[in-house]
Design an enzyme around this catalytic site. Structure first.
Site, mmCIF file in Angstrom:
data_model
loop_
_atom_site.group_PDB
_atom_site.id
_atom_site.type_symbol
_atom_site.label_atom_id
_atom_site.label_comp_id
_atom_site.label_asym_id
_atom_site.label_seq_id
_atom_site.Cartn_x
_atom_site.Cartn_y
_atom_site.Cartn_z
ATOM 1 N N LYS A 13 0.841 -1.207 0.000
ATOM 2 C CA LYS A 13 0.000 0.000 0.000
ATOM 3 C C LYS A 13 0.878 1.260 0.000
ATOM 4 C CE LYS A 13 -1.962 -1.176 3.933
ATOM 5 N NZ LYS A 13 -1.277 -2.447 4.240
ATOM 6 N N ARG A 88 -10.152 0.526 8.168
ATOM 7 C CA ARG A 88 -9.689 -0.800 8.555
ATOM 8 C C ARG A 88 -10.737 -1.586 9.326
ATOM 9 N NH1 ARG A 88 -3.824 0.337 8.636
ATOM 10 N NH2 ARG A 88 -2.746 -1.540 9.250
ATOM 11 N N ARG A 127 11.970 -4.874 5.467
ATOM 12 C CA ARG A 127 11.720 -3.477 5.102
ATOM 13 C C ARG A 127 12.517 -2.492 5.963
ATOM 14 N NH1 ARG A 127 5.666 -1.554 5.446
ATOM 15 N NH2 ARG A 127 5.846 -2.527 7.490
ATOM 16 N N ARG A 161 10.816 -0.256 11.475
ATOM 17 C CA ARG A 161 9.666 -0.023 12.353
ATOM 18 C C ARG A 161 9.665 -1.008 13.519
ATOM 19 N NH1 ARG A 161 4.593 0.448 8.261
ATOM 20 N NH2 ARG A 161 3.673 -0.814 9.910
ATOM 21 N N ARG A 172 -0.852 -8.503 13.332
ATOM 22 C CA ARG A 172 -1.375 -7.532 12.358
ATOM 23 C C ARG A 172 -2.175 -8.237 11.273
ATOM 24 N NH1 ARG A 172 4.203 -4.810 11.152
ATOM 25 N NH2 ARG A 172 3.151 -3.953 9.321
HETATM 26 P P1 AP5 Z 1 4.855 -1.556 1.915
HETATM 27 O O1 AP5 Z 1 4.473 -0.819 0.687
HETATM 28 O O2 AP5 Z 1 5.599 -0.810 2.974
HETATM 29 O O3 AP5 Z 1 3.583 -2.320 2.512
HETATM 30 P P2 AP5 Z 1 2.265 -1.771 3.214
HETATM 31 O O4 AP5 Z 1 1.104 -2.423 2.563
HETATM 32 O O5 AP5 Z 1 2.286 -0.282 3.274
HETATM 33 O O6 AP5 Z 1 2.466 -2.442 4.626
HETATM 34 P P3 AP5 Z 1 2.414 -1.863 6.097
HETATM 35 O O7 AP5 Z 1 3.209 -2.797 6.943
HETATM 36 O O8 AP5 Z 1 2.772 -0.412 6.132
HETATM 37 O O9 AP5 Z 1 0.907 -2.055 6.395
HETATM 38 P P4 AP5 Z 1 0.217 -2.056 7.732
HETATM 39 O O10 AP5 Z 1 -1.180 -2.005 7.267
HETATM 40 O O11 AP5 Z 1 0.548 -3.170 8.632
HETATM 41 O O12 AP5 Z 1 0.837 -0.772 8.481
HETATM 42 P P5 AP5 Z 1 0.291 0.684 8.802
HETATM 43 O O13 AP5 Z 1 1.422 1.607 8.822
HETATM 44 O O14 AP5 Z 1 -0.879 1.001 7.943
HETATM 45 O O15 AP5 Z 1 5.728 -2.830 1.464
HETATM 46 C C1 AP5 Z 1 6.323 -3.682 2.422
HETATM 47 C C2 AP5 Z 1 7.728 -4.076 1.959
HETATM 48 O O16 AP5 Z 1 7.632 -4.898 0.797
HETATM 49 C C3 AP5 Z 1 8.607 -2.882 1.565
HETATM 50 O O17 AP5 Z 1 9.922 -3.110 1.995
HETATM 51 C C4 AP5 Z 1 8.549 -2.848 0.043
HETATM 52 O O18 AP5 Z 1 9.783 -2.385 -0.507
HETATM 53 C C5 AP5 Z 1 8.304 -4.309 -0.314
HETATM 54 N N1 AP5 Z 1 7.391 -4.441 -1.453
HETATM 55 C C6 AP5 Z 1 6.291 -3.688 -1.738
HETATM 56 N N2 AP5 Z 1 5.710 -4.103 -2.886
HETATM 57 C C7 AP5 Z 1 6.450 -5.157 -3.324
HETATM 58 C C8 AP5 Z 1 6.373 -6.007 -4.463
HETATM 59 N N3 AP5 Z 1 5.402 -5.873 -5.377
HETATM 60 N N4 AP5 Z 1 7.317 -6.976 -4.595
HETATM 61 C C9 AP5 Z 1 8.312 -7.123 -3.669
HETATM 62 N N5 AP5 Z 1 8.446 -6.334 -2.581
HETATM 63 C C10 AP5 Z 1 7.527 -5.371 -2.407
HETATM 64 O O19 AP5 Z 1 -0.259 0.489 10.285
HETATM 65 C C11 AP5 Z 1 0.621 0.249 11.363
HETATM 66 C C12 AP5 Z 1 -0.170 0.187 12.659
HETATM 67 O O20 AP5 Z 1 -0.804 1.458 12.898
HETATM 68 C C13 AP5 Z 1 -1.339 -0.823 12.704
HETATM 69 O O21 AP5 Z 1 -0.881 -2.113 13.066
HETATM 70 C C14 AP5 Z 1 -2.247 -0.183 13.753
HETATM 71 O O22 AP5 Z 1 -1.765 -0.410 15.055
HETATM 72 C C15 AP5 Z 1 -2.109 1.296 13.454
HETATM 73 N N6 AP5 Z 1 -3.090 1.774 12.477
HETATM 74 C C16 AP5 Z 1 -2.823 2.320 11.242
HETATM 75 N N7 AP5 Z 1 -3.952 2.647 10.607
HETATM 76 C C17 AP5 Z 1 -4.985 2.290 11.435
HETATM 77 C C18 AP5 Z 1 -6.395 2.354 11.319
HETATM 78 N N8 AP5 Z 1 -6.986 2.846 10.212
HETATM 79 N N9 AP5 Z 1 -7.129 1.886 12.348
HETATM 80 C C19 AP5 Z 1 -6.564 1.412 13.482
HETATM 81 N N10 AP5 Z 1 -5.218 1.302 13.650
HETATM 82 C C20 AP5 Z 1 -4.440 1.753 12.634
HETATM 83 MG MG MG Z 2 2.448 1.112 4.838
#
Ligand code: AP5
Ligand code: MG
Length: 216
Positions: A13, A88, A127, A161, A172
């Protein structure tokens, strides 16, 4: 255009949102990034969110919906937003409907990044980001062109992170399956969902998303 990027942790994402920002000048609204900034700044929201995030659980619906509402009111978001990591839960999806209606805006697409969960642990554990400009890297899938030097700003410090470890990732993912995946049918019923193969390489995923946006 206002779109949601939906998918489990590590689906790509953030990676794809960054491309859309660079290529289409859209605005990325990542609740994860907003919460991490709040934790770093030690704001009341950050203090409440820190332990929840480190455990891999979800922060309260009211907190994240308030963050998105504030951000939608800033003038730059009128250009069109990419919601990354929000909504979410069903309650957040409902809150988003209200936030958009109040601002006379609408959702164009919900793009689901479909991925194989087994591959996600490797993506997440590998990552890291530039400590200065935030550019994202991966130990295997995206290394800097010169080892140890950021491609974008030439900084030499990187960070990982605290929630990017195999144990927290499992929580997660369980949260995603239990609370986030069930909102897809709601959007499907409205004809908004488009699916993309998130296991393809980053450029192909980007092209598939561009194809969806250009067809509209
Ligand atoms: P990346 O693009 O970073 O993946 P992502 O989908 O953004 O994954 P996240 O880990 O950020 O998602 P998340 O939903 O757990 O975290 P968030 O910050 O939203 O890609 C990952 C890796 O893979 C990178 O190294 C990239 O280079 C590689 N990659 C990407 N695409 C690739 C491909 N096609 N091929 C190969 N490699 C690839 O949330 C974190 C925390 O915040 C949550 O756990 C929760 O506690 C809180 N939170 C956030 N939003 C909410 C909400 N709306 N409600 C409640 N709690 C929330
Ligand atoms: Mg992300």
């Amino acid at each position: 255009m206002n779109i949601i990027l939906l998918g489990p942790p590590g689906a790509g994402k953030g990676t794809q949102a960054a491309r859309l920002v660079a290529e289409r000048h859209m605005v990325q609204l990542s609740t994860g990034d907003m919460l991490r900034a709040a934790v770093k700044a030690g704001t009341p929201v950050g203090v409440q969110a820190k332990a929840v995030m480190e455990a891999g659980e979800l922060v309260s619906d009211a907190i994240v919906s308030a963050l998105i509402g504030e951000r939608l009111d800033q003038p730059d978001s009128a250009k069109g937003v990419i919601l990354d990591g929000y909504p979410r839960t069903a309650a957040q999806a409902e809150a988003l409907d209200g936030l958009l209606i109040e601002r006379d805006r609408a959702l164009d697409f919900v793009i689901e990044l479909q991925v194989d969960e087994d591959a996600l642990i490797e993506r997440i554990v590998g990552r890291y980001t530039c400590a200065q400009c935030g550019e994202g890297y991966h130990d295997r899938f995206k290394l800097p062109k010169v080892a140890g030097v950021c491609d974008v700003c030439a900084a030499t410090e990187f960070k990982r992170r605290p929630d990017d470890n195999a144990e927290t990732v499992r929580t997660r993912m369980a949260e995603y399956r239990a609370k986030t995946a069930p909102i897809l049918p709601l959007y499907e019923a409205r004809g908004l969902v488009r699916r993309v193969d998130g296991m393809a390489d980053m450029d192909h995923v980007g092209e598939a998303i561009a194809g969806i946006l250009d067809k509209s």
